[in-house]
Enzyme design. Structure first.
Site, PDB file in Angstrom:
ATOM      1  CB  CYS A  48       1.908   9.156 -10.440  1.00 36.02           C
ATOM      2  SG  CYS A  48       0.798   8.295  -9.350  1.00 36.02           S
ATOM      3  NE  ARG A  71       3.250   3.832 -10.413  1.00 35.32           N
ATOM      4  CZ  ARG A  71       3.231   2.575  -9.985  1.00 35.32           C
ATOM      5  NH1 ARG A  71       2.211   1.813 -10.281  1.00 35.32           N
ATOM      6  NH2 ARG A  71       4.234   2.084  -9.300  1.00 35.32           N
ATOM      7  CG  LEU A  93      -4.698   0.844  -0.698  1.00 36.80           C
ATOM      8  CD1 LEU A  93      -5.885   0.724   0.234  1.00 36.80           C
ATOM      9  CD2 LEU A  93      -4.980   0.139  -1.983  1.00 36.80           C
ATOM     10  CG  ASN A 103      -6.814  -0.256 -13.572  1.00 35.59           C
ATOM     11  OD1 ASN A 103      -6.185   0.348 -14.435  1.00 35.59           O
ATOM     12  ND2 ASN A 103      -7.147   0.290 -12.424  1.00 35.59           N
ATOM     13  NE  ARG A 143      -2.674   8.021 -17.287  1.00 35.60           N
ATOM     14  CZ  ARG A 143      -1.702   7.753 -16.424  1.00 35.60           C
ATOM     15  NH1 ARG A 143      -1.129   8.733 -15.744  1.00 35.60           N
ATOM     16  NH2 ARG A 143      -1.309   6.512 -16.219  1.00 35.60           N
ATOM     17  N   PRO A 192       6.188   2.873  -5.157  1.00 35.59           N
ATOM     18  CG  PRO A 192       6.772   1.913  -3.136  1.00 35.59           C
ATOM     19  CD  PRO A 192       5.846   2.931  -3.749  1.00 35.59           C
ATOM     20  CB  VAL A 193       8.069  -1.280  -8.726  1.00 38.97           C
ATOM     21  CG1 VAL A 193       6.962  -0.525  -9.435  1.00 38.97           C
ATOM     22  CG2 VAL A 193       9.448  -0.722  -9.085  1.00 38.97           C
ATOM     23  CG  ASP A 194       9.206  -1.948  -2.347  1.00 38.14           C
ATOM     24  OD1 ASP A 194       8.250  -1.345  -2.870  1.00 38.14           O
ATOM     25  OD2 ASP A 194       9.174  -2.388  -1.186  1.00 38.14           O
ATOM     26  CG  LEU A 195       6.091  -4.829  -2.133  1.00 38.08           C
ATOM     27  CD1 LEU A 195       4.622  -4.760  -1.749  1.00 38.08           C
ATOM     28  CD2 LEU A 195       6.923  -5.435  -1.005  1.00 38.08           C
TER      29      LEU A 195
HETATM   30  C1  EPZ Z   1      -3.365  -0.610  -9.149  1.00 39.07           C
HETATM   31  O1  EPZ Z   1      -2.193   0.168  -9.009  1.00 39.07           O
HETATM   32  C2  EPZ Z   1      -4.295   0.178 -10.051  1.00 39.07           C
HETATM   33  N1  EPZ Z   1      -3.650   0.368 -11.356  1.00 39.07           N
HETATM   34  C3  EPZ Z   1      -4.596   1.531  -9.412  1.00 39.07           C
HETATM   35  O2  EPZ Z   1      -5.528   2.191 -10.245  1.00 39.07           O
HETATM   36  C4  EPZ Z   1      -5.243   1.284  -8.052  1.00 39.07           C
HETATM   37  O3  EPZ Z   1      -5.463   2.524  -7.420  1.00 39.07           O
HETATM   38  C5  EPZ Z   1      -4.316   0.413  -7.191  1.00 39.07           C
HETATM   39  O4  EPZ Z   1      -4.005  -0.809  -7.881  1.00 39.07           O
HETATM   40  C6  EPZ Z   1      -4.943   0.047  -5.853  1.00 39.07           C
HETATM   41  O5  EPZ Z   1      -6.149  -0.636  -6.080  1.00 39.07           O
HETATM   42  C7  EPZ Z   1      -3.666  -0.658 -12.230  1.00 39.07           C
HETATM   43  O6  EPZ Z   1      -4.191  -1.734 -11.971  1.00 39.07           O
HETATM   44  C8  EPZ Z   1      -3.010  -0.397 -13.562  1.00 39.07           C
HETATM   45  P1  EPZ Z   1      -0.674  -1.394  -5.735  1.00 39.07           P
HETATM   46  P2  EPZ Z   1      -0.873  -0.495  -8.377  1.00 39.07           P
HETATM   47  O7  EPZ Z   1       0.619  -1.996  -6.168  1.00 39.07           O
HETATM   48  O8  EPZ Z   1      -0.816  -1.948  -8.718  1.00 39.07           O
HETATM   49  C9  EPZ Z   1       2.264  -0.071  -2.288  1.00 39.07           C
HETATM   50  C10 EPZ Z   1      -6.365   3.955 -11.521  1.00 39.07           C
HETATM   51  O9  EPZ Z   1      -6.920   4.959 -11.093  1.00 39.07           O
HETATM   52  N2  EPZ Z   1       3.307  -0.782  -3.038  1.00 39.07           N
HETATM   53  O10 EPZ Z   1      -1.823  -2.307  -5.455  1.00 39.07           O
HETATM   54  O11 EPZ Z   1       0.269   0.346  -8.750  1.00 39.07           O
HETATM   55  C11 EPZ Z   1       1.747   1.161  -3.039  1.00 39.07           C
HETATM   56  O12 EPZ Z   1       2.586   2.266  -2.813  1.00 39.07           O
HETATM   57  C12 EPZ Z   1      -5.126   3.429 -10.862  1.00 39.07           C
HETATM   58  O13 EPZ Z   1      -6.806   3.256 -12.473  1.00 39.07           O
HETATM   59  C13 EPZ Z   1       4.583  -0.866  -2.509  1.00 39.07           C
HETATM   60  O14 EPZ Z   1       4.859  -0.338  -1.428  1.00 39.07           O
HETATM   61  O15 EPZ Z   1      -1.156  -0.350  -6.832  1.00 39.07           O
HETATM   62  C14 EPZ Z   1       0.377   1.348  -2.442  1.00 39.07           C
HETATM   63  O16 EPZ Z   1       0.492   2.007  -1.205  1.00 39.07           O
HETATM   64  C15 EPZ Z   1      -4.548   4.452  -9.897  1.00 39.07           C
HETATM   65  N3  EPZ Z   1       5.546  -1.528  -3.196  1.00 39.07           N
HETATM   66  C16 EPZ Z   1      -0.093  -0.096  -2.194  1.00 39.07           C
HETATM   67  O17 EPZ Z   1       1.103  -0.894  -2.179  1.00 39.07           O
HETATM   68  C17 EPZ Z   1       5.290  -2.147  -4.390  1.00 39.07           C
HETATM   69  O18 EPZ Z   1       6.206  -2.763  -4.970  1.00 39.07           O
HETATM   70  C18 EPZ Z   1      -1.021  -0.640  -3.258  1.00 39.07           C
HETATM   71  O19 EPZ Z   1      -0.385  -0.431  -4.508  1.00 39.07           O
HETATM   72  C19 EPZ Z   1       3.975  -2.065  -4.915  1.00 39.07           C
HETATM   73  C20 EPZ Z   1       2.999  -1.390  -4.216  1.00 39.07           C
END
Ligand code: EPZ
Length: 422
Positions: free
Chosen positions: A116, A92, A329, A23, A400, A122-125
């Protein structure tokens, strides 16, 4: 497809060398799109997600020469800006090319990452932040179509939720923007910090590294000269092998790590009764007389990581008493629970809270199915202590994010072998 066959109940001993952090490597490889020169990177983890991102970057025009964990990568000749569905659907984190491609070329098309196993994700943020920086974002037949006239404009971005890849995408977009971007409520994970440090070394003006408020002064589309760097160690891989020591109640040493990245994880081991020895680049876990139950609530770094929740749940099935795991989360990160129950675990789910009634030696080996990366590792951990034989199927999930997991476990005494499904 492969599966892992594990004969449980072996005591483990010895040490495990930890690989580079997946990551950290993912955003750092994407960030080479911002570089004015080729970049030498060492300690790259040999895992499927890295191969997937390199394939995507190659499709965009990136050239690279990889020798195991070392790579020389040159994205100066990138001339395509479309990240296609077939790649993004498998990983993703491909969304991490959105920020750098848009900032450099003024346009890009990135397939919307589906959800997944662990949630809708989502990626709305990410998109809202890029719009604040002047981008026009359209969703067309499952693709994010992003455009901006000239350079992105620096802006103040306040994230409604802490998002790791969202923070990383905006740090990269802001690097080539015109003016200053301030990210409020930024993620503080070590992987985010390393991305900032690499850009700082490349001459980018960044303040607030490691805090929840990061300021980046953009170069107005001028690419920046990257220096060579080494990927930081994978704190989640390290935590997973410490869990192997914990669940089998063995003495295990984990090397090539940064112990402070595991503070929240180590505190939980100590709460469960294990003795932990921290040294400069290693941690050793020692057996405990009996495993105490534990309460875990996942949160952002430096709190207890969601990526370690499944692994600790496996240990909790062996504890003397009732443990609670609250997954804050992701809305569906309990896919491992039904499989652990099939192995005899006593786990009750109520929304985001799992209640685990532990009893030593209650697990019985059987066929189980991996569903996501960290859930898979929890099933392997359970297999290490289950009676009979455990077969973990669909281990492409494991591949992965874990570099030769069965070899590393075999080297410390586990009875584990990779086999082909017939
Ligand atoms: C990163 O995912 C990691 N992946 C994940 O690791 C990890 O579980 C996660 O951060 C939390 O620590 C990588 O770094 C490649 P987030 P990411 O955006 O960035 C919500 C693994 O096992 N959200 O921090 O996708 C989301 O749904 C993986 O290696 C929105 O609502 O996670 C979640 O509830 C799995 N809108 C929370 O925020 C958005 O636009 C945190 O997600 C973005 C996120």
């Amino acid at each position: 497809m492969d599966y892992l066959e594990i004969i449980g109940k072996n005591k483990l001993s010895g040490s495990v060398k930890i690989s580079g952090a997946k990551n950290a490597a993912l955003p750092l490889l994407a960030s080479t799109i911002l570089s004015s020169n080729e970049v030498k990177i060492t300690n790259l983890p040999n895992v499927a997600d890295i191969k997937t991102l390199l394939k995507l970057l190659g499709m965009l025009g990136t050239e690279y020469d990889q020798n195991n964990t070392d790579i020389v990568i040159d994205s100066t000749n990138v001339n395509k800006t479309t990240a296609t569905y077939d790649i993004v659907k498998t990983m993703r984190a491909s969304i991490l090319v959105l920020g750098p491609l848009l900032a450099r070329f003024g346009h890009c098309e990135v397939s919307l990452p589906g959800g997944c196993a662990i949630g809708q994700r989502p990626v709305d943020l990410h998109l809202k932040a890029l719009e604040l920086m002047g981008a026009k974002i359209e969703l067309k037949s499952g693709y994010i179509v992003a455009t901006v006239d000239g350079a992105l404009k620096g802006a103040t971005i306040v994230f409604d939720k802490v998002t790791v890849t969202g923070t990383e995408n905006i740090i990269m977009a802001a690097t080539l923007a015109e003016g200053k971007t301030t990210i409020v409520n930024a993620a503080k994970e070590p992987e985010v910090i390393q991305l900032c440090e690499i850009l700082l070394d490349a001459g980018v003006q960044i303040k607030g590294i490691g805090t929840n408020r990061i300021e980046i002064v953009g170069t107005n589309k001028k690419l920046v000269p990257f220096k060579p760097f080494k990927i930081i160690p994978d704190r989640i891989e390290a935590g997973t092998y410490l869990c192997a020591g914990a669940i089998t109640n063995s003495k295990i040493k984990i090397e090539n790590i940064i112990p402070l990245h595991l503070d929240a994880i180590l505190a939980k081991f100590e709460e469960m009764g294990y003795k932990i020895l921290r040294e400069e680049n290693s941690v050793t876990i020692f057996p405990t007389k009996h495993i105490k139950p534990v309460n875990i609530t996942t949160t952002e770094y430096p709190g207890f990581p969601t990526d370690m929740q499944a692994q600790f749940m496996a240990i909790a099935t062996m504890a003397n008493g009732v443990s609670i795991v609250d997954e804050k989360l992701f809305e569906n990160r309990f896919m491992h629970v039904s499989e652990l129950i099939r192995m005899g675990a006593n786990i009750a789910l109520n929304g985001t809270v799992a209640t685990i009634t532990g009893t030593p030696n209650q697990l019985i080996g059987t066929d189980v199915m991996a569903t996501d990366l960290r859930a898979s590792s929890a099933l392997v951990l359970a297999g290490l202590v289950a009676s009979n034989i455990t077969k973990v199927h669909r281990i492409y999930h494991l591949d992965r994010g874990y570099d030769k997991l069965e070899n590393k476990l075999k080297n410390i005494g586990a009875n584990i072998i990779r086999k082909k499904e017939n």
